[in-house]
Design an enzyme around this catalytic site. Structure first.
Site, PDB file in Angstrom:
ATOM      1  N   ARG A 142       6.406  12.955  21.674  1.00 41.39           N
ATOM      2  CA  ARG A 142       4.942  13.085  21.755  1.00 41.39           C
ATOM      3  C   ARG A 142       4.282  12.213  20.695  1.00 41.39           C
ATOM      4  NH1 ARG A 142       4.828  19.302  21.115  1.00 41.39           N
ATOM      5  NH2 ARG A 142       2.564  19.138  20.892  1.00 41.39           N
ATOM      6  N   ARG A 164       5.834  26.616  15.526  1.00 46.16           N
ATOM      7  CA  ARG A 164       4.984  27.265  16.526  1.00 46.16           C
ATOM      8  C   ARG A 164       5.755  27.821  17.729  1.00 46.16           C
ATOM      9  NH1 ARG A 164       0.105  24.096  19.327  1.00 46.16           N
ATOM     10  NH2 ARG A 164       1.846  22.778  19.960  1.00 46.16           N
ATOM     11  N   LYS A 223      -6.416  20.055  16.773  1.00 45.37           N
ATOM     12  CA  LYS A 223      -7.531  19.957  17.730  1.00 45.37           C
ATOM     13  C   LYS A 223      -7.860  21.330  18.333  1.00 45.37           C
ATOM     14  CE  LYS A 223      -5.303  16.960  20.334  1.00 45.37           C
ATOM     15  NZ  LYS A 223      -4.012  16.866  19.596  1.00 45.37           N
ATOM     16  N   ARG A 232       5.945  26.509  21.112  1.00 51.44           N
ATOM     17  CA  ARG A 232       5.469  26.270  22.479  1.00 51.44           C
ATOM     18  C   ARG A 232       6.599  25.537  23.196  1.00 51.44           C
ATOM     19  NH1 ARG A 232      -0.155  23.081  22.791  1.00 51.44           N
ATOM     20  NH2 ARG A 232       1.146  21.279  23.261  1.00 51.44           N
ATOM     21  N   ARG A 261      -6.737  10.066  26.269  1.00 55.20           N
ATOM     22  CA  ARG A 261      -5.486   9.879  25.560  1.00 55.20           C
ATOM     23  C   ARG A 261      -4.914   8.485  25.765  1.00 55.20           C
ATOM     24  NH1 ARG A 261      -3.417  15.316  24.878  1.00 55.20           N
ATOM     25  NH2 ARG A 261      -1.314  15.271  24.053  1.00 55.20           N
TER      26      ARG A 261
HETATM   27  P1  AP5 Z   1      -3.127  22.925  17.187  1.00 54.78           P
HETATM   28  O1  AP5 Z   1      -4.499  23.345  16.813  1.00 54.78           O
HETATM   29  O2  AP5 Z   1      -2.500  23.499  18.376  1.00 54.78           O
HETATM   30  O3  AP5 Z   1      -3.075  21.320  17.260  1.00 54.78           O
HETATM   31  P2  AP5 Z   1      -3.357  20.377  18.488  1.00 54.78           P
HETATM   32  O4  AP5 Z   1      -3.857  19.112  17.900  1.00 54.78           O
HETATM   33  O5  AP5 Z   1      -4.190  21.077  19.494  1.00 54.78           O
HETATM   34  O6  AP5 Z   1      -1.862  20.192  18.975  1.00 54.78           O
HETATM   35  P3  AP5 Z   1      -1.208  20.248  20.415  1.00 54.78           P
HETATM   36  O7  AP5 Z   1       0.235  20.509  20.199  1.00 54.78           O
HETATM   37  O8  AP5 Z   1      -1.981  21.115  21.333  1.00 54.78           O
HETATM   38  O9  AP5 Z   1      -1.438  18.735  20.813  1.00 54.78           O
HETATM   39  P4  AP5 Z   1      -0.946  17.921  21.971  1.00 54.78           P
HETATM   40  O10 AP5 Z   1      -1.959  16.853  21.963  1.00 54.78           O
HETATM   41  O11 AP5 Z   1       0.468  17.493  21.884  1.00 54.78           O
HETATM   42  O12 AP5 Z   1      -0.937  18.947  23.200  1.00 54.78           O
HETATM   43  P5  AP5 Z   1      -1.831  19.075  24.485  1.00 54.78           P
HETATM   44  O13 AP5 Z   1      -1.865  20.484  24.837  1.00 54.78           O
HETATM   45  O14 AP5 Z   1      -3.096  18.321  24.354  1.00 54.78           O
HETATM   46  O15 AP5 Z   1      -2.219  23.162  15.909  1.00 54.78           O
HETATM   47  C1  AP5 Z   1      -0.823  22.975  15.956  1.00 54.78           C
HETATM   48  C2  AP5 Z   1      -0.155  24.012  15.043  1.00 54.78           C
HETATM   49  O16 AP5 Z   1      -0.576  23.791  13.708  1.00 54.78           O
HETATM   50  C3  AP5 Z   1      -0.540  25.461  15.388  1.00 54.78           C
HETATM   51  O17 AP5 Z   1       0.562  26.286  15.188  1.00 54.78           O
HETATM   52  C4  AP5 Z   1      -1.654  25.765  14.371  1.00 54.78           C
HETATM   53  O18 AP5 Z   1      -1.721  27.124  14.053  1.00 54.78           O
HETATM   54  C5  AP5 Z   1      -1.220  24.936  13.178  1.00 54.78           C
HETATM   55  N1  AP5 Z   1      -2.367  24.460  12.382  1.00 54.78           N
HETATM   56  C6  AP5 Z   1      -3.558  24.007  12.836  1.00 54.78           C
HETATM   57  N2  AP5 Z   1      -4.362  23.647  11.808  1.00 54.78           N
HETATM   58  C7  AP5 Z   1      -3.632  23.862  10.676  1.00 54.78           C
HETATM   59  C8  AP5 Z   1      -3.912  23.670   9.280  1.00 54.78           C
HETATM   60  N3  AP5 Z   1      -5.094  23.177   8.853  1.00 54.78           N
HETATM   61  N4  AP5 Z   1      -2.939  23.985   8.398  1.00 54.78           N
HETATM   62  C9  AP5 Z   1      -1.742  24.477   8.818  1.00 54.78           C
HETATM   63  N5  AP5 Z   1      -1.428  24.694  10.118  1.00 54.78           N
HETATM   64  C10 AP5 Z   1      -2.367  24.386  11.035  1.00 54.78           C
HETATM   65  O19 AP5 Z   1      -0.932  18.286  25.568  1.00 54.78           O
HETATM   66  C11 AP5 Z   1       0.314  18.778  25.979  1.00 54.78           C
HETATM   67  C12 AP5 Z   1       0.888  17.860  27.028  1.00 54.78           C
HETATM   68  O20 AP5 Z   1       0.041  17.867  28.181  1.00 54.78           O
HETATM   69  C13 AP5 Z   1       0.986  16.384  26.634  1.00 54.78           C
HETATM   70  O21 AP5 Z   1       2.183  16.107  25.927  1.00 54.78           O
HETATM   71  C14 AP5 Z   1       0.936  15.700  28.003  1.00 54.78           C
HETATM   72  O22 AP5 Z   1       2.176  15.799  28.655  1.00 54.78           O
HETATM   73  C15 AP5 Z   1      -0.051  16.573  28.754  1.00 54.78           C
HETATM   74  N6  AP5 Z   1      -1.433  16.097  28.612  1.00 54.78           N
HETATM   75  C16 AP5 Z   1      -2.465  16.733  28.006  1.00 54.78           C
HETATM   76  N7  AP5 Z   1      -3.572  16.006  28.043  1.00 54.78           N
HETATM   77  C17 AP5 Z   1      -3.261  14.859  28.696  1.00 54.78           C
HETATM   78  C18 AP5 Z   1      -3.987  13.697  29.029  1.00 54.78           C
HETATM   79  N8  AP5 Z   1      -5.286  13.548  28.689  1.00 54.78           N
HETATM   80  N9  AP5 Z   1      -3.330  12.702  29.704  1.00 54.78           N
HETATM   81  C19 AP5 Z   1      -2.028  12.824  30.066  1.00 54.78           C
HETATM   82  N10 AP5 Z   1      -1.280  13.902  29.757  1.00 54.78           N
HETATM   83  C20 AP5 Z   1      -1.892  14.919  29.078  1.00 54.78           C
HETATM   84 MG    MG Z   2      -3.947  21.546  21.542  1.00 45.77          MG
END
Ligand code: AP5
Ligand code: MG
Length: 185
Positions: free
Chosen positions: A140, A127, A13, A129, A88
């Site tokens: 997750r 990655r 995403k 993080r 979410r």
């Molecule tokens: P990336 O692009 O970062 O993927 P992403 O889908 O953004 O993954 P996230 O880890 O950010 O998702 P998430 O939903 O767990 O985290 P969020 O920050 O929203 O890609 C991931 C990796 O893959 C990178 O290294 C990238 O380079 C690689 N990659 C990408 N595309 C590729 C490809 N085509 N081929 C190969 N490699 C590739 O949330 C974090 C935390 O915040 C949650 O766990 C929760 O605690 C909280 N939170 C956030 N939003 C909410 C909400 N709405 N409600 C409640 N809690 C929330």
């Molecule tokens: Mg993300």
């Protein structure tokens, strides 16, 4: 254009959001990025969110909805926006619908990133993080499966969900997304 990016943790995403921002100059709202900024600034909200994020759980709806409402009511989002990592849960989706109905700005399209969990595990372990440990990634994914995956059917029923295969070259995936977005623009 009002876009939602929907998909499991690590489905791409954030990576594709950056491509979409560059191509369409559309504001990007990532609740994960907003929460990490609060954690980095050591605010009250950030301190509350940190333990939950580190454990792979979901931060409470009122915290997240408050962050979203603050932005959507701002004029700079009136021409469109892209949501990443929100909604979410079903209740977040329903609250978003209510907010956007009130603003007269319905969602145009939901892009769902389809990627298998094996690939996701590999990507996230590579990655480093804070929430990318094996145990937290598993949690997750469980939370995603239970609380977020039902949104696929929710948006399918509304008729605005499009699925993108999220494995493969980043630029090829972006081109596919641009084709879809050009159709709804
Ligand atoms: P990336 O692009 O970062 O993927 P992403 O889908 O953004 O993954 P996230 O880890 O950010 O998702 P998430 O939903 O767990 O985290 P969020 O920050 O929203 O890609 C991931 C990796 O893959 C990178 O290294 C990238 O380079 C690689 N990659 C990408 N595309 C590729 C490809 N085509 N081929 C190969 N490699 C590739 O949330 C974090 C935390 O915040 C949650 O766990 C929760 O605690 C909280 N939170 C956030 N939003 C909410 C909400 N709405 N409600 C409640 N809690 C929330
Ligand atoms: Mg993300």
């Amino acid at each position: 254009m009002r876009i939602i990016l929907l998909g499991a943790p690590g489905s791409g995403k954030g990576t594709q959001a950056e491509k979409i921002v560059n191509h369409y100059k559309i504001p990007h709202i990532s609740t994960g990025d907003l929460l990490r900024a609060e954690v980095a600034a050591d605010t009250d909200l950030g301190r509350k969110a940190k333990a939950i994020m580190d454990g792979g759980g979901l931060v409470s709806d009122d915290i997240v909805l408050g962050m979203i409402a603050k932005r959507l009511e701002d004029d700079s989002y009136a021409e469109g926006f892209m949501l990443d990592g929100f909604p979410r849960t079903l209740s977040q989706a329903q609250s978003l619908d209510a907010m956007l109905t009130q603003l007269g700005q319905p969602v145009d399209i939901v892009i769902f990133f389809d990627v298998d969990y094996g690939e996701i595990m590999q990507r996230l372990l590579a990655r480093k993080r804070a929430d990318d440990t094996e145990e937290t990634i598993r949690k997750r994914l469980e939370v995603y499966e239970a609380q977020t995956a039902p949104l696929i059917d929710y948006y399918k029923a509304k008729g605005n969900l499009r699925t993108v295969q999220g494995a493969g070259e980043v630029d090829a995936i972006a081109q596919h997304i641009f084709q879809i977005l050009d159709e709804v623009r």
